[in-house]
Design an enzyme around this catalytic site. Structure first.
Site, PDB file in Angstrom:
ATOM      1  N   TYR A  58       0.858  -1.196   0.000  1.00 54.93           N
ATOM      2  CA  TYR A  58       0.000   0.000   0.000  1.00 54.93           C
ATOM      3  C   TYR A  58       0.883   1.231   0.000  1.00 54.93           C
ATOM      4  O   TYR A  58       1.836   1.314   0.784  1.00 54.93           O
ATOM      5  CB  TYR A  58      -0.927   0.014   1.233  1.00 54.93           C
ATOM      6  CG  TYR A  58      -2.333  -0.356   0.859  1.00 54.93           C
ATOM      7  CD1 TYR A  58      -3.022   0.371  -0.116  1.00 54.93           C
ATOM      8  CD2 TYR A  58      -2.986  -1.435   1.456  1.00 54.93           C
ATOM      9  CE1 TYR A  58      -4.305   0.019  -0.497  1.00 54.93           C
ATOM     10  CE2 TYR A  58      -4.273  -1.784   1.087  1.00 54.93           C
ATOM     11  CZ  TYR A  58      -4.925  -1.044   0.105  1.00 54.93           C
ATOM     12  OH  TYR A  58      -6.195  -1.382  -0.271  1.00 54.93           O
ATOM     13  N   GLU A  60      -0.522   4.798  -0.745  1.00 57.83           N
ATOM     14  CA  GLU A  60      -1.278   6.020  -1.041  1.00 57.83           C
ATOM     15  C   GLU A  60      -0.390   7.248  -0.888  1.00 57.83           C
ATOM     16  O   GLU A  60       0.411   7.336   0.053  1.00 57.83           O
ATOM     17  CB  GLU A  60      -2.474   6.178  -0.093  1.00 57.83           C
ATOM     18  CG  GLU A  60      -3.694   5.429  -0.566  1.00 57.83           C
ATOM     19  CD  GLU A  60      -4.000   4.265   0.337  1.00 57.83           C
ATOM     20  OE1 GLU A  60      -3.043   3.633   0.826  1.00 57.83           O
ATOM     21  OE2 GLU A  60      -5.205   4.000   0.537  1.00 57.83           O
ATOM     22  N   ASP A 204      -6.738  12.492 -25.609  1.00 60.31           N
ATOM     23  CA  ASP A 204      -6.651  11.106 -25.149  1.00 60.31           C
ATOM     24  C   ASP A 204      -5.977  10.319 -26.275  1.00 60.31           C
ATOM     25  O   ASP A 204      -6.593  10.054 -27.309  1.00 60.31           O
ATOM     26  CB  ASP A 204      -8.078  10.592 -24.882  1.00 60.31           C
ATOM     27  CG  ASP A 204      -8.116   9.095 -24.593  1.00 60.31           C
ATOM     28  OD1 ASP A 204      -7.079   8.416 -24.722  1.00 60.31           O
ATOM     29  OD2 ASP A 204      -9.211   8.606 -24.255  1.00 60.31           O
ATOM     30  N   THR A 230      -3.520   5.245 -22.237  1.00 57.94           N
ATOM     31  CA  THR A 230      -3.349   3.939 -21.616  1.00 57.94           C
ATOM     32  C   THR A 230      -1.927   3.498 -21.917  1.00 57.94           C
ATOM     33  O   THR A 230      -1.273   4.043 -22.807  1.00 57.94           O
ATOM     34  CB  THR A 230      -4.351   2.895 -22.163  1.00 57.94           C
ATOM     35  OG1 THR A 230      -4.308   2.937 -23.581  1.00 57.94           O
ATOM     36  CG2 THR A 230      -5.751   3.169 -21.681  1.00 57.94           C
ATOM     37  N   LYS A 233      -1.555  -0.290 -25.134  1.00 58.20           N
ATOM     38  CA  LYS A 233      -1.901  -0.432 -26.552  1.00 58.20           C
ATOM     39  C   LYS A 233      -0.605  -0.343 -27.375  1.00 58.20           C
ATOM     40  O   LYS A 233       0.257  -1.182 -27.211  1.00 58.20           O
ATOM     41  CB  LYS A 233      -2.957   0.613 -26.924  1.00 58.20           C
ATOM     42  CG  LYS A 233      -4.259   0.419 -26.119  1.00 58.20           C
ATOM     43  CD  LYS A 233      -5.368   1.299 -26.584  1.00 58.20           C
ATOM     44  CE  LYS A 233      -6.671   0.994 -25.883  1.00 58.20           C
ATOM     45  NZ  LYS A 233      -6.932   1.811 -24.705  1.00 58.20           N
ATOM     46  N   ARG A 239      -1.485  -3.262 -18.563  1.00 62.00           N
ATOM     47  CA  ARG A 239      -2.785  -2.584 -18.553  1.00 62.00           C
ATOM     48  C   ARG A 239      -2.766  -1.455 -17.515  1.00 62.00           C
ATOM     49  O   ARG A 239      -2.526  -1.691 -16.334  1.00 62.00           O
ATOM     50  CB  ARG A 239      -3.839  -3.619 -18.171  1.00 62.00           C
ATOM     51  CG  ARG A 239      -5.268  -3.194 -18.306  1.00 62.00           C
ATOM     52  CD  ARG A 239      -6.120  -4.424 -18.450  1.00 62.00           C
ATOM     53  NE  ARG A 239      -5.809  -5.062 -19.719  1.00 62.00           N
ATOM     54  CZ  ARG A 239      -6.374  -4.733 -20.885  1.00 62.00           C
ATOM     55  NH1 ARG A 239      -7.286  -3.791 -20.939  1.00 62.00           N
ATOM     56  NH2 ARG A 239      -6.024  -5.354 -22.001  1.00 62.00           N
TER      57      ARG A 239
HETATM   58  N1  DSN Z   1     -11.540  -0.577 -25.180  1.00 63.79           N
HETATM   59  C1  DSN Z   1     -10.577   0.286 -25.798  1.00 63.79           C
HETATM   60  C2  DSN Z   1     -10.495   0.064 -27.265  1.00 63.79           C
HETATM   61  O1  DSN Z   1     -10.629  -1.082 -27.644  1.00 63.79           O
HETATM   62  O2  DSN Z   1     -10.301   0.981 -28.037  1.00 63.79           O
HETATM   63  C3  DSN Z   1     -10.785   1.690 -25.462  1.00 63.79           C
HETATM   64  O3  DSN Z   1     -10.985   1.823 -24.104  1.00 63.79           O
END
Ligand code: DSN
Length: 426
Positions: A58, A60, A204, A230, A233, A239
């Site tokens: 933990y 925080e 984003d 994110t 990707k 993730r």
């Molecule tokens: N679920 C993602 C995508 O496949 O683009 C976006 O959050």
């Protein structure tokens, strides 16, 4: 590797049901082609960092200012993740704690807007995201979203139209970014629109982060107040997500993440993020991102050459969307996705601009090349994959055609081993 395999060996005895599912997933990803454009395969080093005892801690707060003791090594990890992300994108301030893309975006709304404030976001069916103002999401329920859309003819963003719309709507924030738009985004144009109407610019870049970090797409950081991405990707990390912002927003963003929205950070994930950022700073990663784009173009050419129509007529980034309408398959995205899945070709059904059907039964198929490029596939493999996809789409109820495509895909995948050495998955 040592850590990961040791753990797999143990779980195979203590929890055979879960182990069996892990093993089968390993076989699935090795035997098929993963074309969902938001997915990728992390390195063994990222997996190792992820599967560690940092999951137990933990912490925080932020480095040097924690609410629990024993965080000296967590601080090392979080500081390295922050420094590496700053270097990768040239950002003034980075928060690496967001659990994933949606909470990261939520934190930005909390930091920059008051409930009920007006903002503009990209229409979901044309390529935006749920958190960009969908009426079923917090962003559309608790804030006033004025969606912008692509031009009906060209299916491209029209910045003059967005400027006109912004002048009428006077939003407090404009959100740029995509999940299914196959072309480049002009973040500088969005900045000009925001300056004209005195709005914050929030980008984003979850899908295109890797391309932005390596110069293959305009980097939004110089043109934005806040940027989220994110990490799993094109960035090829675990993730999770990060938020980057100008120094003037740093305090508001950090407070919105913790204590505003989240509790303890996921330190094992942050360790894996740090490893992925280090990988992304290496010259090989730029080559990898260049190949993603080349592969996307080759796959688009193969699909179009085999009679399929793509949204906007092609791609400039890592993804494309097949329009099923001219094949007499409007609203059949789900059936086509399933037929391709039977052939071990993994894609997702997706809406197309001005979707004539519903999001659950849409008229498009979204696909992209980050994961298969990680596997080492190149333009010649894209040609074969495009042909298989076109055959299945043209005969999506014909089991013999699906079986033939499956065999071709299996044959192709044999030359591109995934996670070699992880014998436990065999
Ligand atoms: N679920 C993602 C995508 O496949 O683009 C976006 O959050």
């Amino acid at each position: 590797m040592v850590v990961f395999l040791a753990m797999m060996d143990d779980i195979s005895k203590t929890d055979p049901e879960i182990f069996e599912a892990i093993k089968k997933e390993g076989i699935r990803i090795r035997n098929g082609v993963e074309l969902i454009p938001s997915e990728n395969f992390v390195s063994k080093a990222v997996l190792q960092a992820y599967a560690t005892f940092f999951t137990n801690k933990y912490s925080e707060g932020y480095p040097g200012k924690r609410y629990y003791g024993g965080n000296q090594y967590v601080d090392v990890v979080e500081n390295l993740a922050i420094e590496r992300a700053r270097k990768l994108f040239g950002a003034e301030h980075v928060n690496v704690q967001p659990y994933s893309g949606s909470p990261a975006n939520q934190a930005v709304f909390f930091a920059l807007l008051n409930l009920g404030d007006a903002f503009m976001g990209f229409d979901l069916s044309a390529g935006g995201h749920l958190t960009h103002g969908s009426p079923v999401n917090f962003s559309g329920k608790h804030y006033k979203c004025i969606p912008y859309n692509v031009d009906k003819e060209t299916e491209l963003l029209d910045y003059d139209k967005i400027m006109k719309q912004a002048k009428e709507a006077k939003p407090k924030m404009i959100l740029s970014g995509l999940t299914a738009y196959p072309r480049k985004i002009d973040f500088r144009a969005f900045r000009e629109i925001c300056d004209e109407v005195n709005a914050y610019h929030f980008a984003d870049i979850a899908h295109i982060a890797g391309l932005c970090a390596t110069g293959l797409h305009q980097n939004p950081v110089p043109y934005c107040d806040v940027v989220t991405t994110t990490t799993h990707k094109t960035l090829r990390g675990p993730r999770g997500a990060i938020i980057m912002c100008r120094e003037q927003h740093a305090q508001a963003i950090d407070k919105a993440v913790f204590p505003g929205l989240q509790g303890g950070p996921h330190d094992h994930v942050n360790a894996a993020k740090a490893v992925a950022f280090k990988e992304a700073l290496q010259p090989d990663y730029k080559k990898y991102c260049g190949q993603i784009v080349k592969n996307a173009k080759a796959l688009a050419d193969s699909l179009m050459g085999n009679g399929l129509e793509l949204v906007t007529g092609g791609t400039d980034n890592h993804l494309m969307v097949i329009k099923l309408v001219n094949k007499g398959l409007a609203g059949k995205g789900k059936e086509v996705q399933n037929a391709l899945g039977e052939a071990e070709i993994y894609v997702n059904k997706n809406t197309i601009p001005y979707e004539p059907n519903t999001p659950f039964n849409p008229s498009g198929i979204r696909l992209g090349t980050p994961a298969i490029t990680t596997r080492g596939m190149k333009e010649s493999e894209m040609k074969v994959i495009g042909e298989c996809i076109a055959k299945v789409i043209g005969n999506h109820t014909d089991k013999a055609v699906i079986e033939k495509a499956k065999n071709d895909i299996l044959e192709l995948c044999r030359d591109f081993p995934l996670y070699p050495g992880m014998e436990v998955l065999r």
